[in-house]
Design a protein around this motif. Structure first.
Motif, PDB file in Angstrom:
ATOM      1  N   VAL A 185       0.826  -1.189   0.000  1.00 12.08           N
ATOM      2  CA  VAL A 185       0.000   0.000   0.000  1.00 12.08           C
ATOM      3  C   VAL A 185       0.869   1.251   0.000  1.00 12.08           C
ATOM      4  O   VAL A 185       0.556   2.212  -0.681  1.00 12.08           O
ATOM      5  N   SER A 186       1.973   1.221   0.743  1.00 13.43           N
ATOM      6  CA  SER A 186       2.814   2.418   0.813  1.00 13.43           C
ATOM      7  C   SER A 186       3.424   2.775  -0.544  1.00 13.43           C
ATOM      8  O   SER A 186       3.633   3.948  -0.837  1.00 13.43           O
ATOM      9  N   ARG A 187       3.684   1.770  -1.376  1.00 12.79           N
ATOM     10  CA  ARG A 187       4.233   2.042  -2.720  1.00 12.79           C
ATOM     11  C   ARG A 187       3.211   2.757  -3.595  1.00 12.79           C
ATOM     12  O   ARG A 187       3.575   3.421  -4.559  1.00 12.79           O
ATOM     13  N   LEU A 188       1.949   2.630  -3.286  1.00  9.50           N
ATOM     14  CA  LEU A 188       0.891   3.333  -4.010  1.00  9.50           C
ATOM     15  C   LEU A 188       0.629   4.705  -3.398  1.00  9.50           C
ATOM     16  O   LEU A 188       0.538   5.706  -4.102  1.00  9.50           O
ATOM     17  N   VAL A 189       0.544   4.761  -2.072  1.00 12.91           N
ATOM     18  CA  VAL A 189       0.156   5.990  -1.388  1.00 12.91           C
ATOM     19  C   VAL A 189       1.216   7.081  -1.504  1.00 12.91           C
ATOM     20  O   VAL A 189       0.887   8.239  -1.794  1.00 12.91           O
ATOM     21  N   ASN A 190       2.473   6.748  -1.286  1.00 15.60           N
ATOM     22  CA  ASN A 190       3.515   7.782  -1.303  1.00 15.60           C
ATOM     23  C   ASN A 190       3.597   8.537  -2.622  1.00 15.60           C
ATOM     24  O   ASN A 190       3.636   9.771  -2.613  1.00 15.60           O
ATOM     25  N   PRO A 191       3.612   7.871  -3.780  1.00 19.39           N
ATOM     26  CA  PRO A 191       3.618   8.636  -5.030  1.00 19.39           C
ATOM     27  C   PRO A 191       2.334   9.469  -5.220  1.00 19.39           C
ATOM     28  O   PRO A 191       2.389  10.579  -5.730  1.00 19.39           O
ATOM     29  N   LEU A 192       1.196   8.944  -4.786  1.00 19.30           N
ATOM     30  CA  LEU A 192      -0.052   9.700  -4.916  1.00 19.30           C
ATOM     31  C   LEU A 192      -0.009  10.980  -4.084  1.00 19.30           C
ATOM     32  O   LEU A 192      -0.476  12.031  -4.525  1.00 19.30           O
ATOM     33  N   LYS A 193       0.554  10.880  -2.896  1.00 20.14           N
ATOM     34  CA  LYS A 193       0.666  12.069  -2.056  1.00 20.14           C
ATOM     35  C   LYS A 193       1.598  13.097  -2.698  1.00 20.14           C
ATOM     36  O   LYS A 193       1.328  14.293  -2.656  1.00 20.14           O
ATOM     37  N   GLY A 194       2.687  12.628  -3.298  1.00 25.93           N
ATOM     38  CA  GLY A 194       3.612  13.551  -3.956  1.00 25.93           C
ATOM     39  C   GLY A 194       2.965  14.259  -5.134  1.00 25.93           C
ATOM     40  O   GLY A 194       3.055  15.471  -5.274  1.00 25.93           O
ATOM     41  N   VAL A 195       2.283  13.494  -5.965  1.00 27.09           N
ATOM     42  CA  VAL A 195       1.618  14.065  -7.136  1.00 27.09           C
ATOM     43  C   VAL A 195       0.488  14.995  -6.717  1.00 27.09           C
ATOM     44  O   VAL A 195       0.311  16.081  -7.273  1.00 27.09           O
ATOM     45  N   SER A 196      -0.282  14.582  -5.695  1.00 35.15           N
ATOM     46  CA  SER A 196      -1.432  15.391  -5.288  1.00 35.15           C
ATOM     47  C   SER A 196      -1.017  16.676  -4.579  1.00 35.15           C
ATOM     48  O   SER A 196      -1.826  17.589  -4.433  1.00 35.15           O
ATOM     49  N   SER A 197       0.206  16.788  -4.134  1.00 34.20           N
ATOM     50  CA  SER A 197       0.645  18.039  -3.507  1.00 34.20           C
ATOM     51  C   SER A 197       1.286  18.991  -4.514  1.00 34.20           C
ATOM     52  O   SER A 197       1.370  20.187  -4.272  1.00 34.20           O
ATOM     53  N   ARG A 198       1.712  18.468  -5.646  1.00 32.30           N
ATOM     54  CA  ARG A 198       2.410  19.305  -6.626  1.00 32.30           C
ATOM     55  C   ARG A 198       1.509  20.405  -7.182  1.00 32.30           C
ATOM     56  O   ARG A 198       1.894  21.567  -7.247  1.00 32.30           O
ATOM     57  N   ARG A 199       0.298  20.051  -7.588  1.00 33.93           N
ATOM     58  CA  ARG A 199      -0.608  21.029  -8.207  1.00 33.93           C
ATOM     59  C   ARG A 199      -0.969  22.181  -7.271  1.00 33.93           C
ATOM     60  O   ARG A 199      -0.842  23.341  -7.647  1.00 33.93           O
ATOM     61  N   PRO A 200      -1.396  21.912  -6.023  1.00 34.83           N
ATOM     62  CA  PRO A 200      -1.689  23.037  -5.125  1.00 34.83           C
ATOM     63  C   PRO A 200      -0.464  23.918  -4.867  1.00 34.83           C
ATOM     64  O   PRO A 200      -0.595  25.136  -4.767  1.00 34.83           O
ATOM     65  N   ARG A 201       0.727  23.310  -4.779  1.00 32.85           N
ATOM     66  CA  ARG A 201       1.932  24.118  -4.556  1.00 32.85           C
ATOM     67  C   ARG A 201       2.206  25.021  -5.744  1.00 32.85           C
ATOM     68  O   ARG A 201       2.677  26.147  -5.583  1.00 32.85           O
ATOM     69  N   GLN A 202       1.896  24.555  -6.958  1.00 31.87           N
ATOM     70  CA  GLN A 202       2.100  25.377  -8.151  1.00 31.87           C
ATOM     71  C   GLN A 202       1.065  26.499  -8.221  1.00 31.87           C
ATOM     72  O   GLN A 202       1.386  27.630  -8.552  1.00 31.87           O
ATOM     73  N   GLU A 203      -0.185  26.175  -7.912  1.00 33.29           N
ATOM     74  CA  GLU A 203      -1.259  27.171  -8.004  1.00 33.29           C
ATOM     75  C   GLU A 203      -1.256  28.164  -6.851  1.00 33.29           C
ATOM     76  O   GLU A 203      -1.692  29.301  -7.014  1.00 33.29           O
ATOM     77  N   PHE A 204      -0.807  27.733  -5.681  1.00 35.65           N
ATOM     78  CA  PHE A 204      -0.856  28.570  -4.484  1.00 35.65           C
ATOM     79  C   PHE A 204       0.508  28.600  -3.805  1.00 35.65           C
ATOM     80  O   PHE A 204       0.720  27.956  -2.782  1.00 35.65           O
ATOM     81  N   PRO A 205       1.443  29.373  -4.344  1.00 35.75           N
ATOM     82  CA  PRO A 205       2.806  29.394  -3.797  1.00 35.75           C
ATOM     83  C   PRO A 205       2.855  29.816  -2.331  1.00 35.75           C
ATOM     84  O   PRO A 205       3.783  29.455  -1.615  1.00 35.75           O
ATOM     85  N   ASP A 206       1.850  30.544  -1.855  1.00 38.91           N
ATOM     86  CA  ASP A 206       1.842  30.979  -0.451  1.00 38.91           C
ATOM     87  C   ASP A 206       1.650  29.814   0.515  1.00 38.91           C
ATOM     88  O   ASP A 206       1.814  29.973   1.721  1.00 38.91           O
ATOM     89  N   LEU A 207       1.301  28.641   0.012  1.00 40.32           N
ATOM     90  CA  LEU A 207       1.167  27.476   0.877  1.00 40.32           C
ATOM     91  C   LEU A 207       2.487  27.108   1.537  1.00 40.32           C
ATOM     92  O   LEU A 207       2.502  26.425   2.563  1.00 40.32           O
ATOM     93  N   ALA A 208       3.593  27.563   0.982  1.00 41.80           N
ATOM     94  CA  ALA A 208       4.919  27.195   1.482  1.00 41.80           C
ATOM     95  C   ALA A 208       5.063  27.507   2.972  1.00 41.80           C
ATOM     96  O   ALA A 208       5.671  26.741   3.711  1.00 41.80           O
TER      97      ALA A 208
END
Length: 62
Positions: free
Chosen positions: A1-24
């Motif tokens: 399960v961790s091999r599936l979840v970890n990449p999904l978490k990485g991908v799912s955080s990329r878009r909000p970080r790009q759209e909302f740089p103030d999230l940093a």
């Protein structure tokens, strides 16, 4: 399960970080939007409506 979840978490955080740089400034740790943990569970084949009902009926922490 961790091999599936970890990449999904990485991908799912990329878009909000790009759209909302103030999230940093709200990152949990340096450049990570999500926590390092996750939960995986099973509803035992129950329909989603029954699982939802079960969750809604749980006591909430005060």
């Amino acid at each position: 399960v961790s091999r599936l979840v970890n990449p999904l978490k990485g991908v799912s955080s990329r878009r909000p970080r790009q759209e909302f740089p103030d999230l940093a400034r709200h990152y949990h740790r340096a450049n990570k939007l999500w926590s390092g943990s996750y939960f995986a569970g099973s509803g035992g084949g129950a329909p989603p409506s029954i699982v939802k009902q079960y969750i809604e009926q749980q006591d909430r922490p005060g």
